[in-house]
Design a protein around this motif. Structure first.
Motif, PDB file in Angstrom:
ATOM      1  N   LEU A  53     -10.537  -0.304  -2.202  1.00  0.00           N
ATOM      2  CA  LEU A  53      -9.527  -0.829  -1.779  1.00  0.00           C
ATOM      3  C   LEU A  53      -9.451  -1.984  -0.850  1.00  0.00           C
ATOM      4  O   LEU A  53      -9.642  -2.095   0.349  1.00  0.00           O
ATOM      5  CB  LEU A  53      -8.416   0.303  -1.114  1.00  0.00           C
ATOM      6  CG  LEU A  53      -6.927  -0.388  -0.762  1.00  0.00           C
ATOM      7  CD1 LEU A  53      -6.133  -0.786  -1.937  1.00  0.00           C
ATOM      8  CD2 LEU A  53      -6.076   0.890  -0.032  1.00  0.00           C
ATOM      9  N   ILE A  54      -9.098  -3.227  -1.531  1.00  0.00           N
ATOM     10  CA  ILE A  54      -9.079  -4.440  -0.513  1.00  0.00           C
ATOM     11  C   ILE A  54      -7.735  -4.843  -0.768  1.00  0.00           C
ATOM     12  O   ILE A  54      -7.007  -5.088  -1.681  1.00  0.00           O
ATOM     13  CB  ILE A  54      -9.893  -5.605  -1.133  1.00  0.00           C
ATOM     14  CG1 ILE A  54     -11.338  -4.993  -1.375  1.00  0.00           C
ATOM     15  CG2 ILE A  54      -9.901  -6.837  -0.453  1.00  0.00           C
ATOM     16  CD1 ILE A  54     -12.151  -5.644  -2.216  1.00  0.00           C
ATOM     17  N   VAL A  55      -7.058  -5.231   0.627  1.00  0.00           N
ATOM     18  CA  VAL A  55      -5.567  -5.792   0.716  1.00  0.00           C
ATOM     19  C   VAL A  55      -5.685  -7.142   1.091  1.00  0.00           C
ATOM     20  O   VAL A  55      -6.332  -7.416   2.395  1.00  0.00           O
ATOM     21  CB  VAL A  55      -4.639  -4.911   1.609  1.00  0.00           C
ATOM     22  CG1 VAL A  55      -3.415  -5.494   1.466  1.00  0.00           C
ATOM     23  CG2 VAL A  55      -4.776  -3.660   0.899  1.00  0.00           C
ATOM     24  N   VAL A  56      -5.067  -8.296   0.594  1.00  0.00           N
ATOM     25  CA  VAL A  56      -4.823  -9.269   1.077  1.00  0.00           C
ATOM     26  C   VAL A  56      -3.695  -9.982   1.842  1.00  0.00           C
ATOM     27  O   VAL A  56      -2.691  -9.483   1.445  1.00  0.00           O
ATOM     28  CB  VAL A  56      -5.281 -10.628  -0.066  1.00  0.00           C
ATOM     29  CG1 VAL A  56      -5.117 -11.990   0.359  1.00  0.00           C
ATOM     30  CG2 VAL A  56      -6.382 -10.092  -0.903  1.00  0.00           C
ATOM     31  N   GLN A  63       0.497  -7.431  11.775  1.00  0.00           N
ATOM     32  CA  GLN A  63       1.386  -6.209  11.355  1.00  0.00           C
ATOM     33  C   GLN A  63       1.192  -5.650  10.431  1.00  0.00           C
ATOM     34  O   GLN A  63       1.240  -4.415  10.218  1.00  0.00           O
ATOM     35  CB  GLN A  63       3.037  -6.919  11.379  1.00  0.00           C
ATOM     36  CG  GLN A  63       3.679  -7.164  12.748  1.00  0.00           C
ATOM     37  CD  GLN A  63       5.030  -7.717  12.423  1.00  0.00           C
ATOM     38  OE1 GLN A  63       5.427  -8.979  12.235  1.00  0.00           O
ATOM     39  NE2 GLN A  63       6.047  -6.797  12.497  1.00  0.00           N
ATOM     40  N   VAL A  64       0.894  -6.322   9.336  1.00  0.00           N
ATOM     41  CA  VAL A  64       0.583  -5.604   8.224  1.00  0.00           C
ATOM     42  C   VAL A  64      -0.616  -4.729   8.143  1.00  0.00           C
ATOM     43  O   VAL A  64      -0.707  -3.841   7.761  1.00  0.00           O
ATOM     44  CB  VAL A  64       0.321  -6.515   6.779  1.00  0.00           C
ATOM     45  CG1 VAL A  64      -0.180  -6.013   5.550  1.00  0.00           C
ATOM     46  CG2 VAL A  64       1.878  -7.467   6.456  1.00  0.00           C
ATOM     47  N   GLU A  65      -1.618  -5.507   8.878  1.00  0.00           N
ATOM     48  CA  GLU A  65      -3.072  -4.581   8.839  1.00  0.00           C
ATOM     49  C   GLU A  65      -2.792  -3.559   9.930  1.00  0.00           C
ATOM     50  O   GLU A  65      -3.624  -2.460   9.660  1.00  0.00           O
ATOM     51  CB  GLU A  65      -3.957  -5.683   9.550  1.00  0.00           C
ATOM     52  CG  GLU A  65      -4.632  -6.985   8.498  1.00  0.00           C
ATOM     53  CD  GLU A  65      -5.121  -7.936   9.090  1.00  0.00           C
ATOM     54  OE1 GLU A  65      -5.406  -7.911  10.375  1.00  0.00           O
ATOM     55  OE2 GLU A  65      -5.350  -8.868   8.447  1.00  0.00           O
ATOM     56  N   GLN A  66      -1.786  -3.572  10.866  1.00  0.00           N
ATOM     57  CA  GLN A  66      -1.700  -2.312  11.780  1.00  0.00           C
ATOM     58  C   GLN A  66      -0.913  -1.209  10.945  1.00  0.00           C
ATOM     59  O   GLN A  66      -1.500  -0.005  10.809  1.00  0.00           O
ATOM     60  CB  GLN A  66      -0.802  -2.669  12.810  1.00  0.00           C
ATOM     61  CG  GLN A  66      -0.617  -1.669  13.904  1.00  0.00           C
ATOM     62  CD  GLN A  66       0.207  -2.189  15.060  1.00  0.00           C
ATOM     63  OE1 GLN A  66       0.749  -3.369  15.027  1.00  0.00           O
ATOM     64  NE2 GLN A  66       0.551  -1.226  15.864  1.00  0.00           N
ATOM     65  N   ALA A  67      -0.180  -1.709  10.104  1.00  0.00           N
ATOM     66  CA  ALA A  67       0.554  -0.666   9.188  1.00  0.00           C
ATOM     67  C   ALA A  67      -0.473   0.186   8.184  1.00  0.00           C
ATOM     68  O   ALA A  67      -0.541   1.118   7.898  1.00  0.00           O
ATOM     69  CB  ALA A  67       1.535  -1.220   8.486  1.00  0.00           C
ATOM     70  N   LEU A  68      -1.314  -0.871   7.682  1.00  0.00           N
ATOM     71  CA  LEU A  68      -2.301  -0.400   6.733  1.00  0.00           C
ATOM     72  C   LEU A  68      -3.302   0.517   7.157  1.00  0.00           C
ATOM     73  O   LEU A  68      -3.634   1.572   6.863  1.00  0.00           O
ATOM     74  CB  LEU A  68      -2.960  -1.459   6.181  1.00  0.00           C
ATOM     75  CG  LEU A  68      -2.290  -2.344   4.962  1.00  0.00           C
ATOM     76  CD1 LEU A  68      -3.054  -3.582   4.794  1.00  0.00           C
ATOM     77  CD2 LEU A  68      -2.001  -1.696   3.791  1.00  0.00           C
ATOM     78  N   ALA A  69      -3.552   0.549   8.493  1.00  0.00           N
ATOM     79  CA  ALA A  69      -4.329   1.498   9.193  1.00  0.00           C
ATOM     80  C   ALA A  69      -3.861   2.742   9.134  1.00  0.00           C
ATOM     81  O   ALA A  69      -4.512   3.848   9.107  1.00  0.00           O
ATOM     82  CB  ALA A  69      -4.643   0.987  10.823  1.00  0.00           C
ATOM     83  N   GLU A  70      -2.475   3.021   8.905  1.00  0.00           N
ATOM     84  CA  GLU A  70      -1.912   4.320   8.994  1.00  0.00           C
ATOM     85  C   GLU A  70      -1.746   4.569   7.459  1.00  0.00           C
ATOM     86  O   GLU A  70      -2.074   5.697   7.043  1.00  0.00           O
ATOM     87  CB  GLU A  70      -0.568   4.323   9.769  1.00  0.00           C
ATOM     88  CG  GLU A  70      -0.811   4.217  10.979  1.00  0.00           C
ATOM     89  CD  GLU A  70       0.699   4.273  11.871  1.00  0.00           C
ATOM     90  OE1 GLU A  70       1.751   4.849  11.327  1.00  0.00           O
ATOM     91  OE2 GLU A  70       0.651   4.035  13.027  1.00  0.00           O
ATOM     92  N   ILE A  71      -1.408   3.762   6.659  1.00  0.00           N
ATOM     93  CA  ILE A  71      -0.910   4.171   5.203  1.00  0.00           C
ATOM     94  C   ILE A  71      -2.191   4.229   4.366  1.00  0.00           C
ATOM     95  O   ILE A  71      -2.423   5.212   3.612  1.00  0.00           O
ATOM     96  CB  ILE A  71      -0.317   2.586   4.603  1.00  0.00           C
ATOM     97  CG1 ILE A  71       1.010   2.550   5.429  1.00  0.00           C
ATOM     98  CG2 ILE A  71      -0.202   3.021   2.964  1.00  0.00           C
ATOM     99  CD1 ILE A  71       1.662   1.128   5.011  1.00  0.00           C
ATOM    100  N   ALA A  72      -3.180   3.345   4.758  1.00  0.00           N
ATOM    101  CA  ALA A  72      -4.531   3.742   3.791  1.00  0.00           C
ATOM    102  C   ALA A  72      -5.542   3.144   4.930  1.00  0.00           C
ATOM    103  O   ALA A  72      -6.099   2.093   4.644  1.00  0.00           O
ATOM    104  CB  ALA A  72      -4.516   2.550   2.667  1.00  0.00           C
ATOM    105  N   ALA A  75      -8.664   1.115   3.452  1.00  0.00           N
ATOM    106  CA  ALA A  75      -8.633  -0.314   3.258  1.00  0.00           C
ATOM    107  C   ALA A  75      -9.295  -1.409   3.922  1.00  0.00           C
ATOM    108  O   ALA A  75      -9.417  -1.174   4.988  1.00  0.00           O
ATOM    109  CB  ALA A  75      -7.013  -0.786   2.992  1.00  0.00           C
ATOM    110  N   VAL A  76      -9.894  -2.316   3.203  1.00  0.00           N
ATOM    111  CA  VAL A  76     -10.548  -3.507   3.577  1.00  0.00           C
ATOM    112  C   VAL A  76      -9.448  -4.563   3.661  1.00  0.00           C
ATOM    113  O   VAL A  76      -9.087  -5.056   2.422  1.00  0.00           O
ATOM    114  CB  VAL A  76     -11.789  -3.551   2.925  1.00  0.00           C
ATOM    115  CG1 VAL A  76     -12.476  -5.097   3.621  1.00  0.00           C
ATOM    116  CG2 VAL A  76     -12.864  -2.627   3.051  1.00  0.00           C
ATOM    117  N   THR A  77      -9.224  -5.387   4.778  1.00  0.00           N
ATOM    118  CA  THR A  77      -8.424  -6.286   4.694  1.00  0.00           C
ATOM    119  C   THR A  77      -8.896  -7.551   4.770  1.00  0.00           C
ATOM    120  O   THR A  77      -9.976  -7.795   5.705  1.00  0.00           O
ATOM    121  CB  THR A  77      -7.368  -6.266   5.946  1.00  0.00           C
ATOM    122  OG1 THR A  77      -8.000  -5.961   7.088  1.00  0.00           O
ATOM    123  CG2 THR A  77      -6.209  -4.807   5.819  1.00  0.00           C
TER     124      THR A  77
END
Length: 454
Positions: A53-56, A63-72, A75-77
């Motif tokens: 899973l890669i999120v751009v 903020q988005v990366e901090q949230a992704l640490a909990e959501i998924a 994920a590689v950002t």
């Protein structure tokens, strides 16, 4: 061609500024069904069991990366800076996919309604074509890009402003979702140019570039409702209504009874078992499971909790994170439970707060009971044993234990452990002064009258 069992990488684009949201919060993080919009996209793609899973990210990346640490957390950002179009955004995932042998699917962090079934259909189509696009037939094609097909082959994607009248008459429109071999996709993206009015690199150029190299492209269709993107507060409100409507329909179909479905609000991860009953005006926050046969009565609010089979909650109850409600337990009106286990058959029926506690099987907690769990610095636990009886208006000053089959007298403040089968009474002795009430009232009236004259 490649079979559908090939490994899959999801590339989720979540870099946009979302200026029409008029918000300091990045668009992908705005709440929909009590979860960030991007969490819906990840959940739909996650049903395909992707290997990567890669999120751009871009605008508000931290903020988005901090949230992704909990959501998924898996994920590689990767960051897109500057933001030069969708093709440029996907290209930022090239390094993260350098060692990946499989398919890549591009999804959008502001489009939350694509279903796992639709995405799986794209994977199946990949077994016969090198590039697969997802299209739809909108009620009003408007200014959407058109998918030009010949039989089952996609010839090209043409933007509305560049389309001929014949092409504008096409009703098969582009959603932007794409699936292709990861290495092929990155190779084609390296050839995309920004020779257009916006000076951006478009993902929509991929099918035509692939066809020029002898590759096969196609497009499959989904329902227009799946393609909705969120770009403004008004669109977010409409998306919330769509999400809630879909969840209600799904749960009713699964055997959940709702007396007034339009008044009940769910979160993305709400799980409710068959034959559960949900009364009007119930709100489910994140991370709630209600098992089969439980009843959630009107005007209750639940988050971060688990309600077991046969339990009754409410009306007007609040279950906070860490509340575990056992089989056939009862949580009544104006009761709040937080970080507490209410065991099988226990009752907390009226006007009570149970926090950082354990209530044993078949125990009865009387009205107005409070577990006094916070000393201003730390939280402390209260333990109430099986078959215990807690009298109304009991203050349980934690840490404290009430043993099995023990009792507390109404109006008591309990500061010491109560042994098994014991009765604890802790209240001041009542003193009655005959006639004093009238004398006191007359005195107060005289004082009031004197102040009025002054």
């Amino acid at each position: 061609m490649q079979a559908t069992h090939r490994p899959l990488a999801l590339i989720v684009l979540a870099a946009g500024a979302g200026t029409r949201m008029n918000s300091d919060l990045p668009k992908p993080l705005h709440p929909l069904g009590n979860a960030p919009i991007v969490a819906h996209t990840i959940a739909a793609g996650g049903a395909l069991e992707p290997a990567r899973l890669i999120v751009v990210t871009g605008h508000g990346a931290e903020q988005v990366e901090q949230a992704l640490a909990e959501i998924a957390p898996e994920a590689v950002t990767v960051r897109q800076s500057p933001q030069l179009g969708t093709g440029h955004a996907v290209l930022q995932a090239a390094e993260a996919l350098a060692d990946f042998d499989g398919d890549a699917m591009v999804l959008y962090g502001d489009s939350p309604f694509f279903t796992p079934e639709t995405l799986q259909a794209m994977r199946i189509a990949r077994s016969a074509h090198d590039v697969v696009m997802l299209g739809f037939h909108p009620a009003d094609p408007g200014r959407y890009g058109r998918l030009v097909m010949q039989d089952d082959k996609l010839q090209r994607i043409v933007e509305y402003k560049d389309a001929t009248e014949a092409e504008r008459a096409i009703t098969f429109c582009n959603s932007g979702v794409l699936c292709a071999d990861a290495a092929t996709l990155m190779g084609l993206l390296s050839k995309v140019t920004n020779d257009n009015a916006a000076g951006e690199y478009y993902l929509t150029d991929i099918p035509e570039l692939g066809i020029a190299e002898g590759l096969s492209a196609t497009a499959i269709a989904c329902d227009e409702a799946e393609t909705i993107g969120i770009n403004s507060r008004a669109e977010l409100a409409r998306a919330e209504a769509q999400f809630q409507s879909q969840r209600r329909a799904e749960l009713i179909e699964a055997g959940v009874t709702m007396q007034a479905p339009d008044t009940v609000h769910f979160a993305l991860d709400t799980h409710i078992g068959r034959d559960a009953v949900i009364e009007p005006y119930v709100v489910f926050g994140p991370d709630v499971t209600v098992e089969s046969g439980a009843q959630i009565r009107a005007f209750s609010h639940l988050e971060g909790c688990h309600v077991s089979s046969g339990a009754v909650v409410g009306p007007y109850a609040r279950l906070r994170p860490g509340a575990e409600i056992g089989n056939d337990a009862k949580i009544g009106n104006f009761v709040e439970v937080k970080a507490a286990e209410i065991a099988e058959g226990a009752k907390v029926n009226h006007l009570s707060y149970i926090g950082d506690a354990t209530v044993g099987a078949r125990a009865n907690v009387g009205a107005g009971t409070v577990t006094c769990n916070y000393d201003g610095v730390m939280k402390h636990r209260t333990e109430i044993g099986a078959d215990a009886f807690i009298g109304s208006d009991t203050m349980l000053v934690a840490p404290v234990k009430v043993g099995d089959r023990a009792m507390t007298a109404s109006g008591s403040t309990i500061t010491e452990d109560v042994p098994e089968a014991a009765l604890a009474i802790s209240r001041a002795k009542q003193v009655t002064k005959p006639g004093l009430a009238v004398k006191l009232r007359d005195r107060l009236k005289a004082i009031k009258a004197a102040k009025t004259k002054d």
